[in-house]
Design an enzyme around this catalytic site. Structure first.
Site, PDB file in Angstrom:
ATOM      1  N   LYS A   1      13.823 -15.105  87.211  1.00 38.37           N
ATOM      2  CA  LYS A   1      12.743 -14.354  87.870  1.00 38.37           C
ATOM      3  C   LYS A   1      11.986 -15.283  88.807  1.00 38.37           C
ATOM      4  O   LYS A   1      11.654 -16.414  88.445  1.00 38.37           O
ATOM      5  CB  LYS A   1      11.800 -13.804  86.820  1.00 38.37           C
ATOM      6  CG  LYS A   1      10.610 -13.094  87.423  1.00 38.37           C
ATOM      7  CD  LYS A   1       9.916 -12.245  86.409  1.00 38.37           C
ATOM      8  CE  LYS A   1       8.647 -12.889  85.958  1.00 38.37           C
ATOM      9  NZ  LYS A   1       7.840 -11.999  85.112  1.00 38.37           N
TER      10      LYS A   1
HETATM   11  C1  5RP Z   1       3.532 -13.611  83.303  1.00 37.76           C
HETATM   12  C2  5RP Z   1       4.785 -13.007  83.704  1.00 37.76           C
HETATM   13  C3  5RP Z   1       4.747 -11.614  84.192  1.00 37.76           C
HETATM   14  O1  5RP Z   1       5.639 -10.889  83.415  1.00 37.76           O
HETATM   15  C4  5RP Z   1       5.137 -11.572  85.637  1.00 37.76           C
HETATM   16  O2  5RP Z   1       4.239 -12.308  86.383  1.00 37.76           O
HETATM   17  C5  5RP Z   1       5.345 -10.173  86.162  1.00 37.76           C
HETATM   18  O3  5RP Z   1       4.175  -9.508  86.270  1.00 37.76           O
HETATM   19  P1  5RP Z   1       3.443  -9.228  87.653  1.00 37.76           P
HETATM   20  O4  5RP Z   1       4.306  -8.248  88.395  1.00 37.76           O
HETATM   21  O5  5RP Z   1       2.128  -8.665  87.259  1.00 37.76           O
HETATM   22  O6  5RP Z   1       3.358 -10.539  88.419  1.00 37.76           O
HETATM   23  O7  5RP Z   1       5.827 -13.602  83.631  1.00 37.76           O
HETATM   24  O8  5RP Z   1       3.707 -14.961  83.238  1.00 37.76           O
END
Ligand code: 5RP
Length: 293
Positions: A203
């Site tokens: 991610k």
């Molecule tokens: C927190 C995360 C969140 O799951 C990620 O940031 C996704 O959420 P958003 O779309 O609100 O950024 O990994 O550390």
């Protein structure tokens, strides 16, 4: 002695049809073991090879984030529209109905809160509990360039080793510190390190310029985080651009659960991800659903 009366000797072995390799729709995942692939299929829709992960794990370091104060009331109604839920084991056990039958990506790192140095995380779930919870993957934060870079990379590689033992995919979550540039050069570095060290998918954040080089240089699927809440059309445009530039989906939180109409928003995001619906059309769809309500 079994009763064999009625059994015939005529068998069809289809000698003229060679057995086909069933293939696998996810980039760089063809060599994974069956259980690992099967778990990834609970995350990525096998028809499109893409996913809408609903991320609600923010509480693990932020506490009751806006929109997540009452997950039972605000998130559970969205579950039918997500391909996968990303959350902590505490929320899963306390709040998510066990009848939820899609993939769960379990937050598996933690430690510091917003009051201290965020990169100083440790592994926060062991593989046995992830399996007990029937998780489809575990997620670990990786702070490339951060103060505790090596510790966070070590967390990831330990989870990858444990995951490989049990067929559990690991999602490497690239965390960008406030002082770091959010550009393609950084994202290429961080995502590639996660893939090289064994994550099944990664991610990262979308960047306006050269994002396609980030997805090209990462040999496994990339999903994008949503990031801070933006106007709905902007968030849909970001998702659309990321998909066009090679992302395999979104792991979106705030842009869904902080939207004026979260259920409408997640359905619009899903059409962008799985059907490549154009942003304006998806926004109109969002407005229609919102107004129906
Ligand atoms: C927190 C995360 C969140 O799951 C990620 O940031 C996704 O959420 P958003 O779309 O609100 O950024 O990994 O550390």
């Amino acid at each position: 002695m079994a009763d064999t009366d009625g059994m015939t000797d005529s068998h069809d072995y289809y000698l003229d049809i060679p057995q086909k390799d069933p293939g696998y729709p996810l980039k760089g995942c063809h060599a994974l073991d069956w259980g690992m692939k099967n778990r990834l299929t609970n995350i990525f829709n096998p028809k499109t090879g893409r996913t809408v992960m609903l991320a609600v794990d923010h509480g693990y370091f932020m506490g009751p984030t806006t929109g997540l104060e009452r997950i039972d009331l605000t998130i559970n109604p969205l579950l039918p529209y997500a391909d996968t839920l990303m959350c902590t084991r505490g929320i899963l056990r306390s709040t998510i109905p066990a009848t939820f039958n899609k993939g769960v990506v379990l937050r598996a790192s933690g430690g510091p809160s917003i009051l201290s140095e965020l990169s100083d995380e440790r592994i926060a779930v062991n593989m046995e509990d992830a399996i007990r919870l029937n998780s489809s993957a575990v997620a670990v934060q990786v702070f490339i360039g951060g103060e505790f870079e090596t510790t966070s990379v070590h967390n990831m590689t330990r989870l990858v080793d444990a995951g490989n033992r049990y067929g559990m995919p690991v999602l490497g979550v690239t965390a960008v510190g406030k002082q770091m540039a959010r550009d393609a050069k950084y994202m290429r570095l961080a995502t590639r390190i996660c893939a090289e060290l064994g994550c099944s998918y990664v991610k990262t954040y979308y960047v306006e310029k050269d994002f396609e080089t980030v997805t090209a240089a990462c040999p496994v699927p990339i999903v994008i985080a949503g990031g801070k809440k933006q106007p709905e059309l902007d968030a849909l445009t970001m998702a659309y651009n990321a998909i066009q530039q090679g992302a395999a989906g979104v792991d979106m939180g705030r842009n869904i659960f902080q939207s004026d109409a979260p259920a409408a928003m997640i359905q619009a995001v899903s059409r962008v991800v799985h059907e490549e619906m154009k942003p304006q059309e998806a926004f109109d769809y969002y407005e229609t659903l919102k107004n129906e309500k």
